[in-house]
Design a protein around this motif. Structure first.
Motif, mmCIF file in Angstrom:
data_model
loop_
_atom_site.group_PDB
_atom_site.id
_atom_site.type_symbol
_atom_site.label_atom_id
_atom_site.label_comp_id
_atom_site.label_asym_id
_atom_site.label_seq_id
_atom_site.Cartn_x
_atom_site.Cartn_y
_atom_site.Cartn_z
ATOM 1 N N SER A 3 0.857 -1.192 0.000
ATOM 2 C CA SER A 3 0.000 0.000 0.000
ATOM 3 C C SER A 3 0.889 1.237 0.000
ATOM 4 O O SER A 3 1.792 1.353 0.840
ATOM 5 C CB SER A 3 -0.878 -0.027 1.268
ATOM 6 O OG SER A 3 -1.198 1.282 1.688
ATOM 7 N N THR A 4 0.638 2.144 -0.929
ATOM 8 C CA THR A 4 1.462 3.367 -0.970
ATOM 9 C C THR A 4 1.255 4.194 0.297
ATOM 10 O O THR A 4 2.166 4.871 0.749
ATOM 11 C CB THR A 4 1.149 4.231 -2.205
ATOM 12 O OG1 THR A 4 -0.253 4.548 -2.203
ATOM 13 C CG2 THR A 4 1.543 3.541 -3.485
ATOM 14 N N ASN A 5 0.055 4.130 0.897
ATOM 15 C CA ASN A 5 -0.153 4.877 2.143
ATOM 16 C C ASN A 5 0.734 4.311 3.256
ATOM 17 O O ASN A 5 1.314 5.060 4.038
ATOM 18 C CB ASN A 5 -1.625 4.821 2.588
ATOM 19 C CG ASN A 5 -2.382 6.071 2.169
ATOM 20 O OD1 ASN A 5 -2.156 6.588 1.080
ATOM 21 N ND2 ASN A 5 -3.284 6.557 3.007
ATOM 22 N N GLN B 79 -0.570 -2.241 -6.443
ATOM 23 C CA GLN B 79 -0.625 -2.482 -4.994
ATOM 24 C C GLN B 79 -1.190 -3.881 -4.738
ATOM 25 O O GLN B 79 -2.142 -4.295 -5.388
ATOM 26 C CB GLN B 79 -1.551 -1.486 -4.309
ATOM 27 C CG GLN B 79 -1.078 -0.048 -4.305
ATOM 28 C CD GLN B 79 -1.985 0.840 -3.465
ATOM 29 O OE1 GLN B 79 -1.529 1.537 -2.589
ATOM 30 N NE2 GLN B 79 -3.269 0.794 -3.743
ATOM 31 N N GLY C 69 -3.976 -2.661 -1.229
ATOM 32 C CA GLY C 69 -4.445 -1.274 -1.173
ATOM 33 C C GLY C 69 -5.519 -1.141 -0.089
ATOM 34 O O GLY C 69 -6.375 -2.013 0.040
ATOM 35 N N ARG C 70 -5.422 -0.077 0.669
ATOM 36 C CA ARG C 70 -6.364 0.112 1.790
ATOM 37 C C ARG C 70 -7.363 1.208 1.494
ATOM 38 O O ARG C 70 -7.028 2.244 0.934
ATOM 39 C CB ARG C 70 -5.593 0.476 3.063
ATOM 40 C CG ARG C 70 -4.664 -0.620 3.528
ATOM 41 C CD ARG C 70 -4.085 -0.340 4.906
ATOM 42 N NE ARG C 70 -3.031 0.675 4.906
ATOM 43 C CZ ARG C 70 -3.144 1.881 5.408
ATOM 44 N NH1 ARG C 70 -4.288 2.297 5.948
ATOM 45 N NH2 ARG C 70 -2.144 2.734 5.394
ATOM 46 N N GLY C 71 -8.626 0.961 1.887
ATOM 47 C CA GLY C 71 -9.647 1.996 1.826
ATOM 48 C C GLY C 71 -9.988 2.427 3.247
ATOM 49 O O GLY C 71 -9.290 2.066 4.197
ATOM 50 N N ARG C 72 -11.043 3.192 3.384
ATOM 51 C CA ARG C 72 -11.441 3.643 4.731
ATOM 52 C C ARG C 72 -11.941 2.454 5.534
ATOM 53 O O ARG C 72 -12.492 1.511 4.990
ATOM 54 C CB ARG C 72 -12.531 4.700 4.642
ATOM 55 C CG ARG C 72 -12.028 5.981 4.017
ATOM 56 C CD ARG C 72 -13.167 6.926 3.797
ATOM 57 N NE ARG C 72 -13.542 7.624 4.999
ATOM 58 C CZ ARG C 72 -14.802 7.924 5.312
ATOM 59 N NH1 ARG C 72 -15.804 7.540 4.558
ATOM 60 N NH2 ARG C 72 -15.063 8.594 6.409
ATOM 61 N N TRP D 126 -8.812 -1.666 -1.223
ATOM 62 C CA TRP D 126 -8.931 -0.907 -2.469
ATOM 63 C C TRP D 126 -8.431 -1.785 -3.603
ATOM 64 O O TRP D 126 -7.299 -2.265 -3.589
ATOM 65 C CB TRP D 126 -8.126 0.400 -2.400
ATOM 66 C CG TRP D 126 -8.235 1.196 -3.671
ATOM 67 C CD1 TRP D 126 -7.278 1.321 -4.643
ATOM 68 C CD2 TRP D 126 -9.361 1.949 -4.124
ATOM 69 N NE1 TRP D 126 -7.745 2.106 -5.671
ATOM 70 C CE2 TRP D 126 -9.026 2.502 -5.375
ATOM 71 C CE3 TRP D 126 -10.625 2.213 -3.582
ATOM 72 C CZ2 TRP D 126 -9.900 3.296 -6.106
ATOM 73 C CZ3 TRP D 126 -11.506 3.003 -4.307
ATOM 74 C CH2 TRP D 126 -11.137 3.538 -5.551
ATOM 75 N N PHE E 199 -1.443 6.212 -5.703
ATOM 76 C CA PHE E 199 -0.299 6.939 -5.147
ATOM 77 C C PHE E 199 -0.675 7.638 -3.851
ATOM 78 O O PHE E 199 -1.861 7.788 -3.522
ATOM 79 C CB PHE E 199 0.242 7.957 -6.171
ATOM 80 C CG PHE E 199 -0.715 9.059 -6.538
ATOM 81 C CD1 PHE E 199 -1.709 8.860 -7.487
ATOM 82 C CD2 PHE E 199 -0.626 10.315 -5.936
ATOM 83 C CE1 PHE E 199 -2.588 9.882 -7.837
ATOM 84 C CE2 PHE E 199 -1.487 11.342 -6.273
ATOM 85 C CZ PHE E 199 -2.471 11.119 -7.231
ATOM 86 N N LYS F 1 -18.361 4.645 -8.635
ATOM 87 C CA LYS F 1 -17.120 5.116 -8.004
ATOM 88 C C LYS F 1 -15.923 4.908 -8.930
ATOM 89 O O LYS F 1 -15.688 3.816 -9.431
ATOM 90 C CB LYS F 1 -16.911 4.354 -6.691
ATOM 91 C CG LYS F 1 -15.676 4.786 -5.919
ATOM 92 C CD LYS F 1 -15.803 4.432 -4.458
ATOM 93 C CE LYS F 1 -14.496 4.550 -3.718
ATOM 94 N NZ LYS F 1 -14.646 4.403 -2.271
ATOM 95 N N GLY G 290 -11.130 6.851 -4.908
ATOM 96 C CA GLY G 290 -11.263 6.919 -3.451
ATOM 97 C C GLY G 290 -10.057 7.647 -2.877
ATOM 98 O O GLY G 290 -8.950 7.560 -3.430
ATOM 99 N N VAL G 291 -10.296 8.385 -1.807
ATOM 100 C CA VAL G 291 -9.227 9.150 -1.153
ATOM 101 C C VAL G 291 -9.145 8.684 0.293
ATOM 102 O O VAL G 291 -10.166 8.554 0.975
ATOM 103 C CB VAL G 291 -9.543 10.669 -1.200
ATOM 104 C CG1 VAL G 291 -8.502 11.470 -0.429
ATOM 105 C CG2 VAL G 291 -9.640 11.163 -2.643
ATOM 106 N N ILE H 223 -4.501 8.374 -2.923
ATOM 107 C CA ILE H 223 -5.481 8.538 -4.004
ATOM 108 C C ILE H 223 -5.432 7.310 -4.916
ATOM 109 O O ILE H 223 -4.357 6.906 -5.372
ATOM 110 C CB ILE H 223 -5.161 9.802 -4.842
ATOM 111 C CG1 ILE H 223 -5.109 11.040 -3.940
ATOM 112 C CG2 ILE H 223 -6.196 9.995 -5.956
ATOM 113 C CD1 ILE H 223 -4.691 12.319 -4.654
HETATM 114 C C1 BTN Z 1 -11.691 4.534 -0.064
HETATM 115 O O1 BTN Z 1 -12.393 4.556 -1.071
HETATM 116 O O2 BTN Z 1 -12.118 4.057 1.000
HETATM 117 C C2 BTN Z 1 -10.308 5.105 -0.116
HETATM 118 C C3 BTN Z 1 -9.434 4.365 -1.101
HETATM 119 C C4 BTN Z 1 -8.023 4.917 -1.160
HETATM 120 C C5 BTN Z 1 -7.142 4.088 -2.050
HETATM 121 C C6 BTN Z 1 -5.782 4.694 -2.224
HETATM 122 S S1 BTN Z 1 -4.841 3.863 -3.465
HETATM 123 C C7 BTN Z 1 -3.405 4.712 -2.972
HETATM 124 C C8 BTN Z 1 -3.416 4.771 -1.470
HETATM 125 N N1 BTN Z 1 -2.828 3.573 -0.909
HETATM 126 C C9 BTN Z 1 -3.722 2.833 -0.245
HETATM 127 O O3 BTN Z 1 -3.486 1.747 0.312
HETATM 128 N N2 BTN Z 1 -4.924 3.440 -0.271
HETATM 129 C C10 BTN Z 1 -4.882 4.696 -0.994
#
Ligand code: BTN
Length: 268
Positions: free
Chosen positions: A33-35, A58, A61-64, A69, A78, A132, A135-136, A152
């Motif tokens: 995950s870039t975050n 990724q 990838g993580r969302g809220r 993600w 990114f 959608k 996602g941020v 993002i």
């Molecule tokens: C959401 O919709 O809940 C937020 C999604 C955010 C996804 C981005 S992808 C780049 C960055 N790295 C992650 O793991 N998550 C965010």
């Protein structure tokens, strides 16, 4: 280094640093995950911000909340590490960075798609024709760094035809909207330029910023249920106010909500 294995653009780091406010760049062909990587990097001594952490792909990838993600090859995923204070943002404005980022993505999309099709779903999603596309995820960096990580994810060339079942009817990608592959590098530059401008508007208390959130608000007039974790609020959405709060008219009167997960009750 190419942007990714299915590269449609030579990734030009110098151009990013010349044409946008990004000062440092980091690329991972594959990363969880870039975050997560960006958060780990907040404490490095040579950190210069904004720092861009970009992934070709990724794996986690993580969302809220507990959401994942979907980050297939062809997506743009990114994170930006910023020092909000260096950009003139006060701690009171940090919660508005999510909406501000969403607006920047809307503006980048509107360079190609019809503005009427692009909407901001408070507090952190961008929709195209109700589906959608972005996602941020904004996370606060470890103390005492006073950093924010703005993650993002935008579906670009990763057609949702290849997405998991549950996303196929609710998500979209640029390629699904336009029918042609999009240059992700150019799209990334668009977002970064728009984001710098929108952050400047936020830091300078530009009173027209809220009007731009409001005019793109996907929830206006819809019956919504907002789950803040401790409470559920149901009512008709009136829009987004100047503090970035969602205005909801409930049976017991108007309420302003500063965060939460929204469900639209009267989905067509
Ligand atoms: C959401 O919709 O809940 C937020 C999604 C955010 C996804 C981005 S992808 C780049 C960055 N790295 C992650 O793991 N998550 C965010």
């Amino acid at each position: 280094m190419p942007f990714s294995s299915d590269s449609d653009a030579a990734f030009d780091w110098d151009r990013i640093r010349k044409e946008t406010f990004v000062r440092q760049t980091e690329f991972h062909a594959t990363v969880d995950s870039t975050n997560s990587v960006a958060l780990e990097g907040c404490e490095t001594a040579d950190l210069e911000t904004p720092r861009l952490v970009l992934a070709g792909e990724q794996t986690a990838g993580r969302g809220r909340g507990a959401n994942a993600w979907w980050s297939a090859p062809g997506a743009l995923t990114f994170s930006l590490v910023i020092h909000p204070a260096h950009l003139g943002l006060t701690p009171q404005q940090w919660p508005m960075s999510s909406l501000t980022t969403g607006l920047a993505v809307c503006l980048a999309l509107e360079e190609t798609l019809s503005r009427d099709d692009v909407r901001l779903k408070w507090p952190n999603d961008v929709l195209v024709r109700g589906r959608k596309i972005c996602g941020v995820l904004v996370e606060v960096g470890p103390r005492p760094t006073e950093t924010l990580v703005i993650g993002i994810g935008v579906n670009i060339n990763n057609s949702v035809r290849n997405a998991p079942d549950e996303l196929r009817s609710t998500a979209t990608a640029m390629i699904d909207e336009t029918g042609i592959a999009v240059n992700r590098f150019e799209f990334l530059c668009r977002i970064l330029r728009a984001l710098e401008l929108q952050i400047t508007r936020l830091s300078s208390h530009d009173t027209s910023l809220a009007a731009d959130w409001q005019s793109r608000c996907a929830l206006i007039g819809r019956t919504v249920e907002v789950d803040t974790g401790s409470r559920r609020t149901t009512g008709v959405c009136q829009g987004i106010d100047e503090d970035g709060a969602l205005a909801v008219l409930t049976e017991s009167g108007p309420e302003r909500l500063f965060g939460g997960v929204v469900t639209m009750i009267n989905d067509e």
